[in-house]
Design a protein around this motif. Structure first.
Motif, short mmCIF file in Angstrom:
data_model
loop_
_atom_site.label_atom_id
_atom_site.label_comp_id
_atom_site.label_asym_id
_atom_site.label_seq_id
_atom_site.Cartn_x
_atom_site.Cartn_y
_atom_site.Cartn_z
N MET A 1 0.79 -1.17 0.00
CA MET A 1 0.00 0.00 0.00
C MET A 1 0.85 1.26 0.00
O MET A 1 2.02 1.22 0.37
N LEU A 2 0.16 2.34 -0.29
CA LEU A 2 0.88 3.60 -0.37
C LEU A 2 0.83 4.31 0.97
O LEU A 2 -0.16 4.25 1.69
N THR A 3 1.86 4.95 1.26
CA THR A 3 1.91 5.71 2.50
C THR A 3 1.22 7.04 2.28
O THR A 3 0.92 7.46 1.15
N ALA A 4 0.97 7.74 3.36
CA ALA A 4 0.29 9.04 3.29
C ALA A 4 1.12 10.04 2.49
O ALA A 4 0.59 10.85 1.72
N GLY A 5 2.42 10.01 2.59
CA GLY A 5 3.28 10.92 1.85
C GLY A 5 3.23 10.63 0.37
O GLY A 5 3.25 11.54 -0.48
N GLU A 6 3.19 9.34 0.03
CA GLU A 6 3.13 8.97 -1.38
C GLU A 6 1.78 9.39 -1.98
O GLU A 6 1.70 9.85 -3.13
N VAL A 7 0.66 9.21 -1.23
CA VAL A 7 -0.66 9.62 -1.70
C VAL A 7 -0.68 11.13 -1.89
O VAL A 7 -1.19 11.64 -2.91
N ALA A 8 -0.11 11.87 -0.97
CA ALA A 8 -0.07 13.33 -1.08
C ALA A 8 0.76 13.74 -2.29
O ALA A 8 0.40 14.66 -3.05
N GLY A 9 1.87 13.05 -2.53
CA GLY A 9 2.71 13.34 -3.69
C GLY A 9 1.98 13.02 -4.98
O GLY A 9 2.09 13.75 -5.97
N LEU A 10 1.24 11.89 -4.98
CA LEU A 10 0.48 11.50 -6.16
C LEU A 10 -0.62 12.53 -6.46
O LEU A 10 -0.84 12.91 -7.62
#
Length: 129
Positions: A1-10
């Motif tokens: 799964m994606l981390t919160a930072g990765e989701v925010a970056g996406l």
């Protein structure tokens, strides 16, 4: 799964992509607008030069005609002045003697009438007083 930072970056990257796409569309439309404006100004420039030349010729011809009309009006003014003087001279020449001839004719007629009627002297003298 994606981390919160990765989701925010996406999400941020997707937002930037959408923003860039919108900006590209705006720039493409702006480029088309500038191209059409340049074409319209070029067409106007091509039509304007002959129109200005025609207008210059028209203004020059109008000025030439106005000069001719001014000369004509000066001549008409001079002729009307001469006609007024001639009218005054004609009136002086004919009306003065005409009045005198008319007066003499009236006097002669009265004298002839007075001689034809006996005793009309008293009446003629009474009438004139």
């Amino acid at each position: 799964m994606l981390t919160a930072g990765e989701v925010a970056g996406l999400i941020a990257a997707t937002g930037w992509i959408v923003l860039v796409c919108v900006m590209v569309m705006v720039l493409v439309k702006l480029a088309r607008l500038l191209k059409e404006t340049t074409k319209a100004v070029s067409d106007l420039n091509n039509r304007l030069a002959p129109l200005l030349d025609d207008m210059s010729v028209t203004v020059n011809e109008t000025n030439r005609q106005l000069i001719a009309v001014e000369a004509i009006t000066k001549d008409v003014q001079q002729v009307s002045g001469h006609a007024a003087k001639l009218s005054a001279v004609t009136q002086t020449i004919f009306t003065g003697p005409l009045i005198k001839v008319s007066s003499i004719g009236y006097g002669v007629r009265r004298a002839i009438e007075a001689r034809r009627r006996p005793g009309s002297r008293a009446r003629a003298g009474g009438r004139s007083r």
